[in-house]
Scaffold this motif. Structure first.
Motif: not given
Length: 400
Positions: A291-308
């Motif tokens: 239920g929490a946001d996860v960001l997938l960037t071009e490096d292909g590794v999902p991270r929390s908004p804080e970068g974890t």
């Protein structure tokens, strides 16, 4: 009527042999032979035939988060996974309050039960990765939801008939108050207990195995690290043969040299997992995990908004290729995605090409990419048949 699939090479147990033929009847393998293909066989022209891959840690995929799943979302995941070689998977729910986890688990099971026969990969129950974890090793999990595994909390899982029958795996921190007794109760109930998100010392990790724990969730990640005097969770896991070692082989969670080290030390006990989240199989964007946001960037590794790091976008076929790329033999890499995970969750009919086993098969090309996949003896993926690209199933899409 029997069907026979013949291949120039096949993975039998932990060894690649060939040529070999697999005879299928009513969704089961009834005979495996080596040598010339029998009359009427479907003869595969090249590549390798293996059992279907088994992933015991999947939080979601193709835009679907299992914490928010419905029948449509489950079908989307089930239809997508065979293209990655996966024929059986264990939906995984991360930390939430116990009552919320139970509600989510019931939704997962209802969505699983709604899957029509012959559609995609098949779910195997449910894996609870929390809430009985250590706030010291929370990773992306919300520590405010973590609770001690007291008698009432464990009873809430085991006294619910629906949950108890479907609960295949619980990841927990055994060093938490009440943890070792919780391990015993769960193990005695037939649940696979894994040490994970844990600050356990080496001694406490070994005590967890004494109590019945048999797996380590994502080795090296979110656990007390390996030291040359205090071995932590990974040090004991690498030498204690009671443990099967879950490994996220995206080469970001665990680096290439350490992946090779794990296989050198305990290769027969490694179970490759994806820890995939909704972002798996999707373009860069914003998705959900628990239920929490996860960001997938071009490096292909999902991270929390804080970068974890927040789970992975890994697929299990890519994990196999990654492990081969660091120098592990193909047969060993494939065994770690088939027979090893099947055995650790007690599924002796999965992960092998043998009489009596379920007829889940993968035909791989010479680059270890799935060409054709069977589940229960039925073709559920054919690389030569065009399919529409995945679209997020109503939860999160790229750019939202």
């Amino acid at each position: 009527m029997d069907a026979v699939v013949a291949a120039p090479r096949a993975l039998l147990g932990r060894t690649i042999v060939g040529p070999a033929s697999v005879r299928i009847r009513d969704g089961r393998i009834v005979e495996v032979t080596t040598g010339e293909a029998p009359p009427g066989a479907e003869v595969l022209s090249d590549g390798l035939l293996t059992p279907g891959l088994v992933d015991v840690q999947v939080n979601g995929a193709v835009g679907v988060d299992f914490a928010e799943v419905d029948a449509h979302g489950m079908r989307s995941v089930a239809e997508a996974l065979p293209s990655t070689g996966v024929t059986r998977f264990l939906p995984t729910l991360i930390t939430a309050p116990v009552d919320v986890v139970l509600r989510q688990a019931r939704a997962v099971l209802a969505a699983s039960a709604a899957l029509p026969d012959g559609v995609g990969a098949r779910p195997l129950g449910v894996h609870l990765e929390g809430p009985f974890l250590s706030p010291k090793r929370a990773g992306v999990h919300d520590p405010s939801f973590m609770v001690e595994p007291g008698p009432d909390q464990i009873s809430a899982l085991l006294d619910d008939d629906l949950i108890r029958r479907a609960l295949r795996m619980v990841t927990m921190a055994p060093e938490q108050p009440g943890g070792f007794e919780a391990v015993r109760r769960l193990a005695e109930a037939g649940v696979l207990v894994a040490v994970g998100h844990s600050d356990a010392t080496g001694e406490q990790t070994r005590a967890a195995a004494d109590a019945g724990a048999r797996m380590v969730t994502h080795l090296f990640n979110a656990q007390r690290p390996l030291g040359h005097r205090e071995p932590g969770v990974p040090g004991v896991a690498l030498v204690d043969e009671r443990f099967t070692l879950g490994l996220i082989a995206d080469l970001a969670h665990v680096g290439p040299d350490v992946c090779r080290l794990v296989f050198n030390a305990a290769g027969a006990r490694v179970a490759l997992v994806t820890d995939a989240v909704a972002a798996a199989g999707m373009p860069p964007g914003r998705y959900h995990l628990g239920g929490a946001d996860v960001l997938l960037t071009e490096d292909g590794v999902p991270r929390s908004p804080e970068g974890t790091i927040a789970g992975s976008a890994l697929t299990l076929d890519r994990a196999v290729r990654n492990i081969v790329s660091v120098g592990v033999p193909v047969a060993d890499a494939l065994a770690s995605a088939t027979i090893v995970p099947a055995e650790v969750i007690g599924e002796s009919g999965l992960g092998r090409l043998a009489p009596g086993a379920v007829a889940d098969l993968v035909w791989w090309d010479d680059d270890l990419r799935p060409k054709k996949v069977w589940v229960d003896g039925r073709v559920v993926f054919d690389a030569e048949v065009p399919v529409a690209p995945p679209v997020a199933a109503g939860y999160a899409t790229a750019g939202q």
